[in-house]
Design a protein around this motif. Structure first.
Motif, short mmCIF file in Angstrom:
data_model
loop_
_atom_site.label_atom_id
_atom_site.label_comp_id
_atom_site.label_asym_id
_atom_site.label_seq_id
_atom_site.Cartn_x
_atom_site.Cartn_y
_atom_site.Cartn_z
N ILE A 43 0.82 -1.23 0.00
CA ILE A 43 0.00 0.00 0.00
C ILE A 43 0.85 1.27 0.00
CG2 ILE A 43 -1.88 -1.19 1.20
CD1 ILE A 43 -0.92 0.15 3.78
N GLY A 44 2.18 1.08 0.18
CA GLY A 44 3.05 2.25 0.18
C GLY A 44 3.00 2.98 1.50
N ILE A 45 3.81 4.03 1.61
CA ILE A 45 3.89 4.81 2.86
C ILE A 45 3.90 6.28 2.49
CG2 ILE A 45 5.20 5.25 4.97
CD1 ILE A 45 6.52 2.55 4.59
N PRO A 46 2.95 7.05 3.05
CA PRO A 46 2.98 8.50 2.79
C PRO A 46 4.31 9.09 3.29
CG PRO A 46 0.92 7.85 3.82
CD PRO A 46 1.80 6.66 3.88
N GLY A 47 4.80 10.09 2.61
CA GLY A 47 6.09 10.69 2.92
C GLY A 47 6.20 11.15 4.35
N ASP A 48 5.13 11.68 4.90
CA ASP A 48 5.21 12.22 6.26
C ASP A 48 5.19 11.13 7.31
OD1 ASP A 48 2.70 11.44 5.67
OD2 ASP A 48 1.70 13.10 6.73
N LEU A 49 4.98 9.88 6.88
CA LEU A 49 4.94 8.77 7.84
C LEU A 49 6.22 7.90 7.82
CD1 LEU A 49 1.28 7.50 7.38
CD2 LEU A 49 2.19 8.96 9.21
N ILE A 50 7.10 8.21 6.87
CA ILE A 50 8.30 7.36 6.69
C ILE A 50 9.09 7.25 7.98
CG2 ILE A 50 10.54 7.23 5.59
CD1 ILE A 50 9.20 8.20 3.03
N TYR A 51 9.38 8.38 8.59
CA TYR A 51 10.23 8.37 9.77
C TYR A 51 9.47 8.06 11.04
CZ TYR A 51 13.55 10.27 6.51
OH TYR A 51 14.35 10.43 5.43
N LYS A 52 8.19 7.70 10.89
CA LYS A 52 7.41 7.29 12.05
C LYS A 52 7.10 5.79 12.00
CE LYS A 52 5.13 11.78 12.47
NZ LYS A 52 3.84 12.51 12.47
N ASN A 53 7.70 5.08 11.07
CA ASN A 53 7.39 3.67 10.88
C ASN A 53 8.64 2.79 10.99
OD1 ASN A 53 4.40 3.19 9.94
ND2 ASN A 53 5.09 5.14 9.10
N GLY A 54 9.50 3.08 11.89
CA GLY A 54 10.67 2.25 12.15
C GLY A 54 11.77 2.38 11.15
N LEU A 55 11.68 3.33 10.20
CA LEU A 55 12.72 3.47 9.19
C LEU A 55 13.72 4.57 9.52
CD1 LEU A 55 10.60 3.02 5.95
CD2 LEU A 55 12.02 1.35 7.13
N LEU A 56 13.52 5.18 10.70
CA LEU A 56 14.49 6.22 11.11
C LEU A 56 15.89 5.63 11.27
CD1 LEU A 56 15.03 9.12 11.94
CD2 LEU A 56 14.38 8.51 14.29
N ASN A 57 15.93 4.43 11.79
CA ASN A 57 17.24 3.77 11.97
C ASN A 57 17.93 3.58 10.64
OD1 ASN A 57 17.20 3.59 14.74
ND2 ASN A 57 16.09 1.63 14.74
N ALA A 58 17.18 3.20 9.59
CA ALA A 58 17.77 3.00 8.26
C ALA A 58 18.42 4.27 7.77
CB ALA A 58 16.71 2.52 7.29
N ALA A 59 17.75 5.41 8.00
CA ALA A 59 18.29 6.70 7.57
C ALA A 59 19.59 7.04 8.29
CB ALA A 59 17.25 7.78 7.79
N SER A 60 19.62 6.73 9.61
CA SER A 60 20.84 7.05 10.37
C SER A 60 21.98 6.12 9.97
CB SER A 60 20.56 6.95 11.87
OG SER A 60 20.18 5.63 12.21
N ARG A 61 21.64 4.87 9.64
CA ARG A 61 22.68 3.92 9.24
C ARG A 61 23.32 4.30 7.93
NH1 ARG A 61 22.52 -0.54 12.47
NH2 ARG A 61 20.58 -0.95 13.60
#
Length: 524
Positions: free
Chosen positions: A479-497
């Motif tokens: 279903i995809g992920i709205p842009g404003d929800l990306i960093y609220k769905n456990g993907l913040l760690n991926a960005a920091s890595r």
């Protein structure tokens, strides 16, 4: 300790006593080898002394001296039981030295023979020999002194030696004083020698008388020279016959030519026999030495062979201990590695699991409105991390491409199909372990997010390496992920890595359906 029999020595002794010295020499040499085998040093010394005496008697004085000097090392001068061999050996060196005109050494070794004499008779014999050396050296007073000291000791006990020494004493006195007449005493000695049938001593007595009268009474000198010649023929002494013929040639003018021819013929015969005997004995010695040399070469060859075997054995033993030591060292290193791994995992458990659970507990404790779903998500994340820790060691031992493929495949089930493309070992060849760890965690977080939120039925990951840049393309049909929800769905760690490895992470959310993510990072 029982003495081991040596038949070669017994045979040598028998032959020597019969005058067969050539054969005796061979058997003494064989006996020496047997004694050496039994480590009988005294037996070896006895054989060498007897061989030395034979050589001296054969006229090979230097070889006789050499062997006797060698024999000394086998005897103990502190052991009186060995004095018989020691004094006999010294006497032989003295005789050889005297015959070689080395009078100084002859006197020295006669003194040593006297010192170690094992009987009174032998001591008197060595004293007599010493006096004779002084006579040959023309030290007549010294010779006279010795003879006069011996004679009273043996006058009533040893007629044979007394007569011989008396004859020698009178001869030396006449040589020391030309005006001294020895005839009466010499004739007295000859009478004793006739009484005991000592023709060899009679021969010497007549020679002394002939020499004394050679210059002052040729008639008497001729009479005594003829007596000497007759006795020399009786005792079959070619050397004494030659000496008597020399005197007769000078004293009997009528038969001078005849005696001269006899002398030449006898001398030639003696020389031929001597040459024949010397040649025969030389060949015997050559064969003996040849055999010894071959035996020595075999011993050296055997020594080298044994040395080679010994070296091989030592090498094998050394190799065994080295292998065992190396094995022990490797085991110790393995133990240390296991302990280090345990410590590392323990630390990870503490850092990841304990800290994670503690953080969840803290949030629950501090929040007024308890969000059950959020708490479950965070506990599931801690669970996933703990599972990762349990598989760390296994993953380290596998090829990284397989680790990634297995991670992606682990999310494959009845409702979700996963696909992987381009994930070859060559992509990860130059990637450091730290970067691999971060990549692994990013891929895992994408797959966890997919499972929890996307409701996708198909997931694909493509791996590509271009100019030392690795690109990972993630795509699902969820279903995809709205842009404003990306960093609220456990993907913040991926960005920091991705920032930690100097890479970029791009989300494409405005697609017809699903989610696309591009990950790029440098190899080095």
């Amino acid at each position: 300790m029982a003495i081991k029999p040596n038949l070669f020595y017994d045979k040598a002794y028998e032959l020597n006593s019969k005058g067969r010295t050539d054969s005796a020499y061979v058997y003494y040499d064989k006996a020496e080898d047997v004694f050496r085998l039994h480590k009988d040093s005294i037996g070896m010394g006895k054989c060498i002394v007897n061989k030395a005496i034979i050589l001296t008697e054969k006229g090979d004085y230097y070889a006789g001296q050499e062997l006797s000097l060698k024999a000394q090392q086998y005897f103990n001068k502190n052991n009186k039981d060995q004095y018989a061999y020691i004094c006999s050996n010294y006497n032989n060196i003295a005789i050889a030295s005297n015959n070689a005109k080395d009078f100084r050494n002859a006197i020295k070794y006669y003194d040593l023979a006297i010192k170690y004499a094992d009987s009174e008779e032998n001591e008197l014999t060595y004293q007599k020999n010493k006096a004779n050396t002084y006579k040959y050296e023309k030290k007549y007073p010294e010779a006279i002194k010795i003879y006069e000291s011996i004679l009273p000791q043996i006058k009533n006990t040893n007629k044979k030696l007394y007569a011989r020494l008396l004859s020698n004493l009178e001869n030396v006195k006449s040589l020391n004083n030309p005006h001294y007449n020895p005839e009466q005493q010499l004739l007295q000695a000859i009478e004793i020698e006739k009484e005991i049938d000592d023709k060899w001593a009679q021969n010497a007595g007549y020679a002394h008388l002939a020499d004394y009268y050679m210059t002052n009474d040729k008639k008497k000198a001729l009479l005594y020279a003829e007596n000497m010649y007759q006795i020399a023929k009786e005792i079959r002494s070619p050397a004494d016959r030659l000496e008597a013929l020399q005197k007769l040639i000078l004293l009997d003018s009528e038969k001078s030519a005849e005696n001269f021819q006899t002398y030449l013929s006898l001398n030639d015969s003696i020389q031929r026999e001597k040459d024949k005997s010397d040649s025969k004995f030389a060949f015997i010695r050559f064969d003996v030495e040849k055999i010894k040399r071959k035996n020595a070469e075999k011993e050296v060859e055997l020594l080298y062979k044994n040395f080679g075997i010994g070296a091989l054995v030592l090498t094998l033993i050394g190799g065994f201990f080295w292998f065992r030591k190396r094995k022990k060292r490797l085991e110790q290193e393995k133990e240390i590695e296991v302990k280090n791994t345990q410590l590392k995992m323990s630390k990870k458990v503490h850092d990841v699991v304990a800290n994670g659970i503690y953080q969840v507990m803290t949030k629950i404790e501090n929040q007024e409105d308890f969000d059950r779903d959020k708490a479950l998500d965070e506990l599931e994340f801690v669970y996933e991390k703990s599972r990762d820790i349990s598989y760390d060691k296994i993953e380290e031992e596998k090829e990284f491409s397989k680790v990634i493929s297995e991670l992606i495949a682990s999310f494959n089930n009845d409702t979700v199909k996963t696909f992987t493309a381009g994930n070859s070992p060559t992509i990860w060849e130059s990637v450091s372990p730290t970067v691999k760890e971060e990549v692994y965690q990013m891929v895992r977080e994408l797959m966890v997010n997919m499972k929890k939120h996307s409701h996708a039925s198909h997931v694909a990951l493509k791996f590509e390496k271009i100019n030392n840049i690795v690109e990972i393309q993630y795509k699902d049909n969820g279903i995809g992920i709205p842009g404003d929800l990306i960093y609220k769905n456990g993907l913040l760690n991926a960005a920091s890595r991705i920032e930690a490895i100097n890479g970029t992470l791009t989300f494409e959310t405005k697609t017809e359906k699903g989610l696309k993510v591009n990950i790029l990072f440098p190899v080095s």
